[in-house]
Design a protein around this motif. Structure first.
Motif, PDB file in Angstrom:
ATOM      1  N   UNK A  92       0.840  -1.093  -0.026  1.00 29.71           N
ATOM      2  CA  UNK A  92       0.243  -0.060  -0.054  1.00 29.71           C
ATOM      3  C   UNK A  92       0.933   1.232  -0.097  1.00 29.71           C
ATOM      4  N   UNK A  93       1.995   1.390   0.533  1.00 29.62           N
ATOM      5  CA  UNK A  93       2.931   2.401   0.853  1.00 29.62           C
ATOM      6  C   UNK A  93       3.418   2.810  -0.547  1.00 29.62           C
ATOM      7  N   UNK A  94       3.898   1.662  -1.246  1.00 28.36           N
ATOM      8  CA  UNK A  94       4.309   1.854  -2.501  1.00 28.36           C
ATOM      9  C   UNK A  94       3.473   2.250  -3.574  1.00 28.36           C
ATOM     10  N   UNK A  95       2.314   1.811  -3.360  1.00 27.20           N
ATOM     11  CA  UNK A  95       1.139   2.356  -4.461  1.00 27.20           C
ATOM     12  C   UNK A  95       0.909   3.757  -4.245  1.00 27.20           C
ATOM     13  N   UNK A  96       1.161   4.216  -2.963  1.00 35.49           N
ATOM     14  CA  UNK A  96       1.136   5.888  -2.687  1.00 35.49           C
ATOM     15  C   UNK A  96       2.128   6.475  -3.438  1.00 35.49           C
ATOM     16  N   UNK A  97       3.190   5.976  -3.381  1.00 37.56           N
ATOM     17  CA  UNK A  97       4.450   6.446  -3.888  1.00 37.56           C
ATOM     18  C   UNK A  97       4.192   6.459  -5.379  1.00 37.56           C
ATOM     19  N   UNK A  98       3.478   5.717  -6.147  1.00 36.13           N
ATOM     20  CA  UNK A  98       3.276   5.781  -7.572  1.00 36.13           C
ATOM     21  C   UNK A  98       2.236   6.740  -7.769  1.00 36.13           C
ATOM     22  N   UNK A  99       1.176   6.590  -6.773  1.00 34.11           N
ATOM     23  CA  UNK A  99      -0.047   7.858  -7.121  1.00 34.11           C
ATOM     24  C   UNK A  99       0.647   9.104  -6.959  1.00 34.11           C
ATOM     25  N   UNK A 100       1.434   9.492  -6.092  1.00 36.02           N
ATOM     26  CA  UNK A 100       2.250  10.731  -5.968  1.00 36.02           C
ATOM     27  C   UNK A 100       2.939  11.154  -7.212  1.00 36.02           C
ATOM     28  N   UNK A 101       3.536  10.033  -7.666  1.00 37.41           N
ATOM     29  CA  UNK A 101       4.389  10.405  -8.874  1.00 37.41           C
ATOM     30  C   UNK A 101       3.546  10.730 -10.155  1.00 37.41           C
ATOM     31  N   UNK A 102       2.361  10.363  -9.999  1.00 39.42           N
ATOM     32  CA  UNK A 102       1.413  10.156 -11.221  1.00 39.42           C
ATOM     33  C   UNK A 102       0.448  11.356 -11.256  1.00 39.42           C
ATOM     34  N   UNK A 103       0.360  12.126  -9.911  1.00 40.85           N
ATOM     35  CA  UNK A 103      -0.693  12.854  -9.566  1.00 40.85           C
ATOM     36  C   UNK A 103       0.010  14.533  -9.538  1.00 40.85           C
ATOM     37  N   UNK A 104      -0.937  15.487 -10.491  1.00 41.51           N
ATOM     38  CA  UNK A 104      -0.526  16.858 -10.555  1.00 41.51           C
ATOM     39  C   UNK A 104      -1.286  17.484  -9.285  1.00 41.51           C
ATOM     40  N   UNK A 105      -0.590  18.057  -8.233  1.00 34.89           N
ATOM     41  CA  UNK A 105      -1.087  18.736  -6.997  1.00 34.89           C
ATOM     42  C   UNK A 105      -1.729  20.060  -7.504  1.00 34.89           C
ATOM     43  N   UNK A 106      -1.179  20.853  -8.622  1.00 28.70           N
ATOM     44  CA  UNK A 106      -1.549  22.050  -8.811  1.00 28.70           C
ATOM     45  C   UNK A 106      -2.918  22.578  -8.620  1.00 28.70           C
ATOM     46  N   UNK A 107      -3.707  21.972  -9.166  1.00 29.95           N
ATOM     47  CA  UNK A 107      -5.359  22.411  -8.666  1.00 29.95           C
ATOM     48  C   UNK A 107      -5.724  22.594  -7.279  1.00 29.95           C
TER      49      UNK A 107
END
Length: 383
Positions: A92-107
Motif C-alpha cells: 500500500x505504501x508503494x502504491x502511494x509512491x506511484x500515485x504521488x508520482x502520477x498526480x498533479x497537485x497544482x489544482x
C-alpha cells in the motif's frame, strides 16, 4: 490392469472437482463476474483483473495461500508471500509512491479551499465507524472497515494490516476496490439529488498558474506539517509526497518514470492478486462480509453527500463562484471521481469544464483518507 485403474483413480481424485465446496463454486462465479466487469465494462480493469484472478485461483487451489506453518515442506504458497507484503503495509505504501508520482497537485495548490471539500468527504468514514460498532464489530475492525468510505483500496489494506484485522482484509479490500470501480454509477444520482440544475451549471473561474517553486515546496511542507501532527501517517503521506517531489523537482526523471509506471504496475499485480486470494469461500461467504459491503456503500454515499453539501454551502458563501459538484470528488478515487464531477456538470451545461477544479478536492481526499487512517492508528496507539 489394477495398477492402471488405481493410477487413474488417484489422478481423478487429485483434481479440484473432488475438493471444492459449494462456497468455492459461488466464489468462482463471483470471480468470473468481476472479470466480466473489468474486461467487458472496463470498470477499474488494472485493479479488478488481478483481484478477480486471485479470487479464482484460491477457490480452485486453496494451497496457493498456504502459510509456512501449515506446509509440510516448510514452504508457503506463492500468493501467501505476496500477501505478507500487504500485511506488512509495504505494497500500500508503494502504491502511494506511484500515485504521488502520477498526480498533479497544482489544482489543490491553486485553490486551497479544496482541502475543505476533501475533508468533508471523509465524513462517511466516521459515519461508517460508529455504524460498524452498532452492528457488532469491535473498535479496530470498525475503523478498518470505515476507511472504505474514502474509496481508497491501498489505505483500507494498510489500516487493516496495522490494526491486526487481516481476517477482514479480503472483504474490506474487495469492497473498497469495487466501490472505486463503481464511482460512475454510485455518485451521479447522489450528486443530482442534492443539487439544483442552476447549481450544476455554475461555471468556475480558471485556476491561477502555479509556479514550479510552489509545486516543489508543497510535498515538503505537507509532509512536515502532517507527519509532525500525526506521525502515524508517515508511511502513506510520506510516500505520496515523495512521489510528488519526484515529479515536480525535475532532476529525477528516471525515478518519476519508474515510480509511476514499472514499479506501480508491479505493485498493482502483487497487491491485486494477493488481495483476491484472501477471498476464499470460508473467509468471504459469511454475515460479516455482507455487513462490510453494506457499510462500505453507506460510507461512500455519505462521503459523497457530505462533499456535495459543503460545496453547496461554499457556493452560497461565494455567491455562485464554486460549483457544488466538485465536492463529490473529495473521495480519493483519483481521477475517476473528478471525471464524474466533470461528466455531471457537462450534462447540465456542455460548455462547463470542471475537471481541473474537481482534481483539487480529489487529491485532497487522498491526503484526507491517509490522515483518517493515521488518526485511527493514533487513537489505538498503533505506531
Amino acid at each position: 490392469m489394477d495398477y492402471v485403474v488405481d493410477t487413474l483413480t488417484n489422478l481423478i481424485h487429485q483434481t479440484a472437482f473432488f475438493n471444492l465446496t459449494v462456497g468455492n463454486y459461488i466464489m468462482i462465479i463471483v470471480a468470473l463476474v468481476f472479470l466480466y466487469l473489468a474486461i467487458g465494462k472496463e470498470y477499474e480493469p488494472l485493479l479488478l483483473v488481478p483481484i478477480a484472478f486471485g479470487m479464482l485461483l484460491v477457490n480452485m487451489y486453496p494451497d496457493i495461500m498456504m502459510t509456512v506453518q501449515e506446509s509440510d515442506s516448510g514452504v508457503g504458497g506463492l500468493l501467501h508471500y505476496f500477501y505478507l507484503l500487504d500485511s506488512w503495509s509495504i505494497l500500500p505504501s508503494l502504491i502511494f509512491l506511484g500515485v504521488g508520482a502520477m498526480t498533479d497537485f497544482a489544482p489543490l495548490i491553486a485553490n486551497p479551499k479544496s482541502f475543505l471539500l476533501g475533508a468533508a468527504a471523509q465524513f462517511g468514514i466516521y459515519m461508517a465507524y460508529f455504524l460498524a460498532i452498532f452492528l457488532g464489530f469491535n473498535n479496530k475492525a470498525a475503523a478498518a472497515i470505515s476507511i472504505i468510505g474514502g474509496a481508497d483500496g491501498p489505505t483500507s489494506i494498510f489500516l487493516a494490516g496495522k490494526l491486526g484485522q487481516t481476517a477482514l482484509m479480503g472483504p474490506i479490500a474487495v469492497a473498497a476496490y469495487s466501490y472505486m470501480s463503481l464511482v460512475p454509477i454510485i455518485q451521479p444520482p447522489i450528486m443530482k439529488l442534492l443539487t439544483t440544475e442552476k447549481e450544476r451549471k455554475v461555471k468556475m473561474q480558471q485556476l491561477r498558474p502555479v509556479s514550479k517553486l510552489e509545486k516543489i515546496l508543497f510535498p515538503i511542507v505537507i509532509t512536515i506539517v502532517v507527519v509532525l501532527i500525526l506521525p502515524t501517517t508517515a508511511p502513506l503521506v510520506g510516500m505520496l509526497m515523495l512521489g510528488s517531489l519526484f515529479r515536480e523537482c525535475g532532476v529525477v526523471k528516471q525515478l518519476t518514470e519508474t515510480a509511476s509506471n514499472a514499479l506501480m504496475y508491479i505493485v498493482v499485480i502483487l497487491l491485486g492478486t494477493s488481495v483476491g486470494a484472501t477471498t476464499s469461500a470460508e473467509a468471504f461467504l459469511n454475515l460479516n462480509t455482507i455487513k462490510i459491503v453494506i457499510l462500505g456503500l453507506v460510507a461512500f454515499a455519505f462521503g459523497t453527500a457530505a462533499g456535495v453539501l459543503l460545496g453547496k454551502v461554499m457556493c452560497a458563501l461565494t455567491h455562485g463562484k464554486i460549483n457544488p459538484l466538485i465536492g463529490s470528488a473529495g473521495v480519493s478515487a483519483v481521477p475517476m471521481s473528478a471525471r464524474v464531477s466533470q461528466k455531471v456538470g457537462a450534462e447540465a451545461d456542455p460548455t462547463n469544464f470542471l475537471l481541473m477544479h474537481a482534481m483539487g478536492p480529489n487529491v485532497a481526499g487522498v491526503i484526507g483518507t491517509a490522515v483518517a487512517a493515521g488518526t485511527f492508528m493514533a487513537i489505538f496507539g498503533i505506531g
